[in-house]
Design a protein around this motif. Structure first.
Motif, short mmCIF file in Angstrom:
data_model
loop_
_atom_site.label_atom_id
_atom_site.label_comp_id
_atom_site.label_asym_id
_atom_site.label_seq_id
_atom_site.Cartn_x
_atom_site.Cartn_y
_atom_site.Cartn_z
N VAL A 31 0.80 -1.17 0.10
CA VAL A 31 0.11 0.30 0.10
C VAL A 31 0.86 1.20 0.08
N ASN A 32 1.81 1.32 0.77
CA ASN A 32 2.66 2.50 0.70
C ASN A 32 3.48 2.60 -0.44
N VAL A 55 -8.80 1.29 1.70
CA VAL A 55 -9.14 2.08 0.65
C VAL A 55 -9.37 3.40 1.14
N TYR A 56 -10.41 3.50 2.11
CA TYR A 56 -10.80 4.73 2.62
C TYR A 56 -9.72 5.59 3.27
N LYS A 57 -8.84 4.94 4.00
CA LYS A 57 -8.23 5.60 4.97
C LYS A 57 -6.69 5.80 4.34
N LYS A 58 -6.26 5.24 3.24
CA LYS A 58 -5.02 5.45 2.60
C LYS A 58 -5.33 6.21 1.19
N TYR A 109 -8.20 12.48 -2.12
CA TYR A 109 -9.07 13.69 -1.74
C TYR A 109 -7.97 14.94 -1.55
N LYS A 110 -6.96 14.75 -0.89
CA LYS A 110 -5.91 15.70 -0.38
C LYS A 110 -5.38 16.26 -1.86
N PHE A 129 -17.95 1.81 -1.47
CA PHE A 129 -18.03 1.96 0.02
C PHE A 129 -19.35 1.46 0.71
N ARG A 130 -19.31 0.37 1.51
CA ARG A 130 -20.33 -0.13 2.13
C ARG A 130 -20.77 0.46 3.53
N ARG A 131 -19.68 0.67 4.23
CA ARG A 131 -19.91 1.34 5.60
C ARG A 131 -20.67 2.84 5.49
#
Length: 771
Positions: A461-462, A499-502, A508-509, A534-536
């Motif tokens: 991911v990084n 996916v959302y947090k990373k 978005y940034k 996104f499901r949550r």
């Protein structure tokens, strides 16, 4: 500012420097002449620049006039070599090709007049001009009739192949033979071309032999297997053992292509020993033909895979492993370096680098040859060395085929995650750009191969984020757009929390800080697509709140303009009900925005906004939209905004707002009739009902096609347990245009009457079906 008189320039102009009336008259043309007559006049009496213009107009004007004018133009073109410069003749070559391809109906007339000009040009003494006319002839050979080829083209081939001709003429004969062969039948090739082919293959000049050797595959495609085995294969064997290395290695690619045109016995008895002869006589240290052998090695192994036993297969794989390490010492394998910009083919170091580069290019073919099950034992070490090669050109080549390797390794593609992370962290921007072009396919292959390994998932991911930021720091906006588009498949590869947090947070940034319009448009598209998957519900709520807070209510006008772009993609990916619930009301506040560009972007979306409305559910939204339009028409003083608003109002008048039918529901067996918007709404409702821990299985996401502008909207399936019945007619839904005033009681009465009429029709249809 100063006048010409102030510096005395007018006094220096003498009458001899001005054009006389006679000179000016040479450039005058009668305005009453037609297009074809003008071309004829310029060819006869024009200056060089006018002749050039006339020749460029030939494809449009040649057949536009009478037959006599066309014949006269073609007659003038026969004098082309006598009175035109080389520049105009080069232009004429391009125009003649266009004429032959365009004017198929007058091909006989062109053959009689233009073909002699082209043939005469091939015999010019200037080698440069002769090559241009030969290129022109090669481009039109397939458009010529067979009788013309036999009568006019074959004599040229026979003449140019003579040893008394120049080397360039004999090379041209090789090219003409390969261009003529597909136009003839097998018998004509054997009797008319085969002696010429043998003569050129045995020419005294190695340039002629190498040219003929590289073109034999095109001739083999026109012959049967017996002729290829008995004639062409014998010539190929002689060329492969030629004393000149240029000739022997030029025939390598031909050997790989001719396998499809000969029988299996000849492949086993002649081609495979010939390939082994190449391998035995090629030195890995001093051979000049090693790059050529490395370039075609993968193709040869792939073509011979059906004829190889296990011992031969292992020997080829062993030779390939040596090609991957040519020029690398043990110390060089432990470090990286960037290659010099200019490649010197005579330099031993660059020859070795080219050999490894070609080996990297052929890796997918070798993996197919060896088999995915034998990858770890046969090729994994070589793959690791190519991914960590000191030359960035080699690493870039293996990066370009990394997604193919992952596809061939499924379901064990996760064993090369270490090499993937290494290439993503590469210090060469070209390598990073190459690997990120296919990162979506690579990550999906990794996920399909027993998932991404837990230990390497954070590092992977990084690495993806680091390569993404590296590309964004560059100046290639097209590469940025392509990189962002590849990230749309992230929801298939990683958990939605990652996916959302990373990734979503990074995108978005970037959208907040970036100022390139095409990049921001692709960012909006990718963010909306990921948002849809996104499901949550807490993630969805945060995204909606951030969109409105950071873009719609931003003090910066550029962010507010980006909100309109986000709304376009939300309309594409989500249902109209979702958009109207969360984004519609904040968007119509842009009617009062102090910045002209923001109001202009809002005005361009008015017709899309109206197409989302349904009566009577959205009556308040329709009224709010109408008030905003009236306010902008009345008080907006910007000319461009006002004109856009008026055009939008004109477009809105042609649209009709769908009216929801009252007292009618679609049954379960009519679910196939649901519109795309209704499918999206059903999917969103299922997400809302899904518990946080995922005890209920949610169906996969729907397609992302743009929202359909269907004015007739059907109701939802009935949730009550009713008996299955046949489908009924649902086409009698009433639609109304958006009225300039608020709906009155008469409007409600008219809709109620429409609903009653619809119920009566439904009962009649049901009764008819029952009886």
């Amino acid at each position: 500012m100063f006048e010409l008189d102030d510096v005395g320039l007018l006094d220096k102009v003498t009458p001899t420097q001005l054009k006389t009336a006679e000179e000016i008259s040479q450039f005058e043309i009668d305005e009453n002449l037609s297009g074809s007559e003008r071309v004829l006049y310029l060819l006869q009496k024009g200056q060089e620049v006018q002749i050039s213009n006339a020749i460029s107009k030939l494809p449009e004007e040649l057949c536009s006039g009478p037959q006599s004018i066309t014949t006269a133009i073609l007659r003038e073109l026969t004098k082309l070599h006598e009175k035109c410069s080389d520049k105009i003749q080069i232009q004429a070559c391009e125009v003649f090709v266009k004429l032959f391809k365009k004017e198929q109906q007058i091909n006989s007339l062109l053959c009689e007049n233009l073909l002699p000009i082209i043939i005469e040009g091939t015999h010019l003494r200037s080698s440069e001009m002769s090559s241009h006319w030969i290129t022109c002839l090669l481009s039109i050979i397939t458009l010529l009739p067979n009788d013309v080829i036999h009568s006019k083209i074959l004599p040229i081939v026979w003449k140019k192949k003579e040893l008394t001709q120049t080397v360039q003429s004999r090379i041209a004969a090789c090219k003409l033979v390969c261009a003529v062969a597909p136009c003839l039948d097998r018998t004509s090739i054997i009797h008319n071309l085969m002696p010429t082919i043998k003569s050129l293959c045995q020419d005294i000049e190695y340039d002629v032999r190498s040219t003929m050797a590289s073109n034999l595959a095109a001739i083999a495609a026109c012959l049967d297997k017996d002729t290829n085995c008995n004639t062409l294969l014998h010539e190929i064997e002689d060329l492969a053992k030629d004393e000149e290395a240029v000739v022997s290695y030029a025939v390598l690619d031909t050997i790989a292509e001719i396998i499809n045109y000969i029988d299996g016995e000849s492949v086993t008895e002649k081609v495979m020993p010939l390939f082994k002869y190449y391998l035995d006589n090629t030195s890995l240290r001093q051979s000049t033909g090693l790059p050529q052998l490395s370039n075609v090695f993968g193709k040869m192994c792939y073509m011979l895979s059906n004829y190889c036993n296990d011992d031969t297969r292992n020997w080829y794989a062993s030779f390939y492993r040596k090609l991957c390490t040519v020029g690398l010492s043990e110390s060089a394998r432990q470090r990286r370096r960037d290659s010099i910009i200019a490649i010197d083919i005579n330099s031993p170091q660059d020859k070795e680098m080219l050999c490894r580069k070609h080996a990297a290019y052929n890796f997918p073919a070798m993996l197919e040859f060896v088999g995915a099950n034998n990858f770890q034992t046969e090729l994994q070490n070589s793959f690791h060395l190519l991914c960590n090669d000191p030359s960035s050109r080699v690493r870039r080549t293996i990066s370009a085929s990394f997604h193919e390797v992952c596809y061939l390794l499924k379901p064990h593609a996760n064993i090369i995650q270490g090499e993937l992370i290494s290439l993503l962290y590469d210090n060469s921007l070209s390598v990073t750009e190459t690997i990120i072009k296919n990162i979506g396919d690579i990550l999906q292959s990794q996920m399909e191969s027993h998932g991404i390994q837990n230990k390497s998932a954070p590092e992977l991911v990084n690495a993806v984020i680091d390569s993404f930021n590296t590309i964004l720091s560059g100046n290639n906006w097209r590469m940025k757009v392509q990189c962002i588009a590849e990230l749309k498949s992230l929801h298939l590869c990683f958990p939605q929390e990652i996916v959302y947090k990373k990734f979503f947070a990074e995108l978005y940034k970037t959208l907040l800080d970036h100022n390139c319009a095409p990049v921001n448009q692709e960012l909006c598209s990718t963010l909306s697509f990921l948002f849809k998957n996104f499901r949550r519900m807490e993630y969805r709520a945060d995204i909606i709140n951030n969109f409105i807070t950071d873009f719609c209510k931003s003090p910066y006008c550029y962010h507010r303009i980006l909100y309109t772009e986000l709304c376009k993609f939300v309309i594409r990916d989500f249902s109209s009900a979702f958009f109207k619930m969360h984004f519609f009301k904040p968007l119509i506040t842009f009617a009062d925005d102090p910045v002209i560009d923001v109001r202009l972007r809002f005005a361009l979306m008015l017709s899309n906004l109206k197409s989302l409305l349904k009566l009577p559910t959205d009556e308040k939204l329709a009224h709010s939209l109408e008030v905003s339009i009236r306010k902008m028409l009345t008080f907006d003083r910007c000319v461009s905004v006002n004109a856009t608003i008026r055009q939008a109002v004109f477009d809105c008048d042609s649209l009709e707002i769908a009216v929801e039918a009252v007292g009618y529901s679609i049954r379960n067996n009519e679910s196939a009739l649901l519109t795309e918007d209704e499918k999206k709404e059903e999917f969103e409702k299922q997400i809302e009902k899904t518990p946080r821990r995922g005890s209920i299985k949610v169906p996969p996401p729907i397609s992302t096609s743009p929202t359909t502008k269907n004015n007739v909207v059907k109701s939802k399936p009935s949730m009550s347990p009713t008996k299955q019945k046949s489908p009924i007619n649902t086409s009698t839904l009433t639609v109304h245009r958006l009225s300039p005033t608020v709906s009155t009681s008469s409007d409600h009465q008219r809709r109620n009457n429409s609903a009653e009429t619809h119920d009566k029709q439904r009962r009649k249809v049901a009764s008819a079906i029952k009886h």
